[in-house]
Write a protein that holds these residues in place. Structure first.
Motif, PDB file in Angstrom:
ATOM      1  N   UNK A 191       0.793  -1.080  -0.077  1.00 12.89           N
ATOM      2  CA  UNK A 191      -0.124  -0.015  -0.123  1.00 12.89           C
ATOM      3  C   UNK A 191       0.844   1.313   0.027  1.00 12.89           C
ATOM      4  N   UNK A 192       0.372   2.235  -0.455  1.00 12.76           N
ATOM      5  CA  UNK A 192       1.068   3.678  -0.511  1.00 12.76           C
ATOM      6  C   UNK A 192       1.196   4.158   0.901  1.00 12.76           C
ATOM      7  N   UNK A 193       2.219   4.752   0.905  1.00 14.54           N
ATOM      8  CA  UNK A 193       2.357   5.425   2.344  1.00 14.54           C
ATOM      9  C   UNK A 193       1.308   6.746   2.574  1.00 14.54           C
ATOM     10  N   UNK A 194       0.835   6.973   3.954  1.00 13.03           N
ATOM     11  CA  UNK A 194      -0.133   7.798   4.218  1.00 13.03           C
ATOM     12  C   UNK A 194       0.174   9.224   3.751  1.00 13.03           C
ATOM     13  N   UNK A 195      -0.904   9.994   3.119  1.00 16.38           N
ATOM     14  CA  UNK A 195      -0.783  11.256   2.573  1.00 16.38           C
ATOM     15  C   UNK A 195       0.078  11.173   1.387  1.00 16.38           C
ATOM     16  N   UNK A 196       0.535  10.259   0.798  1.00 14.80           N
ATOM     17  CA  UNK A 196       1.058  10.365  -0.652  1.00 14.80           C
ATOM     18  C   UNK A 196      -0.084  10.882  -1.702  1.00 14.80           C
ATOM     19  N   UNK A 197      -1.137  10.284  -1.653  1.00 13.93           N
ATOM     20  CA  UNK A 197      -2.067  11.045  -2.702  1.00 13.93           C
ATOM     21  C   UNK A 197      -2.369  12.483  -2.543  1.00 13.93           C
ATOM     22  N   UNK A 198      -2.376  12.900  -1.137  1.00 12.16           N
ATOM     23  CA  UNK A 198      -2.547  14.486  -0.956  1.00 12.16           C
ATOM     24  C   UNK A 198      -1.285  15.190  -1.653  1.00 12.16           C
ATOM     25  N   UNK A 199      -0.145  14.812  -1.102  1.00  7.90           N
ATOM     26  CA  UNK A 199       1.068  15.375  -1.608  1.00  7.90           C
ATOM     27  C   UNK A 199       1.313  15.223  -3.143  1.00  7.90           C
ATOM     28  N   UNK A 200       0.800  14.151  -3.665  1.00  4.42           N
ATOM     29  CA  UNK A 200       0.924  14.360  -5.232  1.00  4.42           C
ATOM     30  C   UNK A 200      -0.174  15.283  -5.753  1.00  4.42           C
ATOM     31  N   UNK A 201      -1.521  15.325  -5.194  1.00  3.88           N
ATOM     32  CA  UNK A 201      -2.366  16.462  -5.831  1.00  3.88           C
ATOM     33  C   UNK A 201      -1.828  17.878  -5.768  1.00  3.88           C
ATOM     34  N   UNK A 202      -1.172  18.128  -4.451  1.00  8.65           N
ATOM     35  CA  UNK A 202      -0.751  19.439  -4.313  1.00  8.65           C
ATOM     36  C   UNK A 202       0.448  19.753  -5.162  1.00  8.65           C
ATOM     37  N   UNK A 203       1.237  18.823  -5.518  1.00  8.56           N
ATOM     38  CA  UNK A 203       2.192  18.969  -6.551  1.00  8.56           C
ATOM     39  C   UNK A 203       1.830  19.249  -8.051  1.00  8.56           C
ATOM     40  N   UNK A 204       0.686  18.458  -8.226  1.00 11.65           N
ATOM     41  CA  UNK A 204       0.319  18.554  -9.416  1.00 11.65           C
ATOM     42  C   UNK A 204      -0.543  20.008  -9.606  1.00 11.65           C
ATOM     43  N   UNK A 205      -1.043  20.420  -8.749  1.00  5.28           N
ATOM     44  CA  UNK A 205      -1.684  21.905  -8.610  1.00  5.28           C
ATOM     45  C   UNK A 205      -0.744  22.804  -8.679  1.00  5.28           C
ATOM     46  N   UNK A 206       0.488  22.907  -8.215  1.00  8.71           N
ATOM     47  CA  UNK A 206       1.585  23.852  -8.432  1.00  8.71           C
ATOM     48  C   UNK A 206       2.186  23.779  -9.436  1.00  8.71           C
ATOM     49  N   UNK A 207       2.246  22.392 -10.307  1.00  5.97           N
ATOM     50  CA  UNK A 207       2.670  22.335 -11.624  1.00  5.97           C
ATOM     51  C   UNK A 207       1.855  22.991 -12.643  1.00  5.97           C
ATOM     52  N   UNK A 208       0.430  22.547 -12.428  1.00  4.73           N
ATOM     53  CA  UNK A 208      -0.498  22.955 -13.420  1.00  4.73           C
ATOM     54  C   UNK A 208      -1.702  23.555 -12.726  1.00  4.73           C
TER      55      UNK A 208
END
Length: 186
Positions: free
Chosen positions: A19-36
């Motif tokens: 399983x993915x680590x906790x908060x991985x999905x939230x961190x990914x969405x934040x990076x995506x929002x900053x990039x795009x």
């Protein structure tokens, strides 16, 4: 060491309980929002959208109008009153050469005639005869157009051209004679 790919996929599915680590999905969405960053619709320019729609609508209407207008003009019959007549050139290429030769020579001889007050009456008489021959030539051309070419009509056309040229040669001779008599008198 070839292995069946189906076996590898089955083994991998069994092992993928990770399983993915906790908060991985939230961190990914934040990076995506900053990039795009999300594009925000501009509420201050709604009239631009309306204007663009009107321009597109007008353009399409104009294009449709031109399309239907051009399709209607193609279907309309055109009536022309142009009467086409055949000449010697339409009968045969050799006859075209004969006609072109005579016409060029006639035009050349006509261009050399210089009217003066003394010879105006003589030239006018010859021009009148040339006009009569020209009318006869047009009548013969019309006859070829209507009835088709025959030997008599073709010969008549050639004779007409010869007569016109001979008439111009006679005019030229008479003008020379007239000029000589005037110079001898003076």
């Amino acid at each position: 060491m070839a292995q069946d790919i189906r076996d590898l996929i089955k083994n991998h599915q069994n092992q993928s309980n990770e399983q993915m680590s906790k908060g991985h999905e939230a961190r990914f969405l934040n990076k995506l929002d900053r990039a795009l960053p999300e594009k925000r619709s501009s509420k201050s320019l709604p009239w631009m959208r309306i204007a663009a729609s009107v321009v597109i609508l007008l353009g399409m209407s104009f294009g449709a109008f031109k399309y239907f207008e051009s399709s209607q003009t193609v279907t309309k019959p055109t009536i022309t009153n142009v009467e086409t007549t055949k000449s010697l050139g339409d009968v045969s290429p050799d006859l075209k050469k004969v006609e072109d030769y005579y016409m060029a020579t006639i035009n050349y001889e006509l261009s050399k005639v210089k009217p003066t007050p003394e010879n105006k009456e003589l030239i006018d008489g010859y021009i009148k005869k040339l006009e009569e021959l020209n009318k006869e030539y047009k009548r013969l051309s019309k006859e070829i157009t209507e009835k088709g070419p025959n030997e008599l009509t073709v010969n008549a056309l050639i004779t007409n051209l010869k007569l016109r040229l001979n008439l111009l040669y006679r005019l030229k001779e008479q003008l020379n004679t007239l000029q000589e008599t005037e110079t001898n008198v003076l």
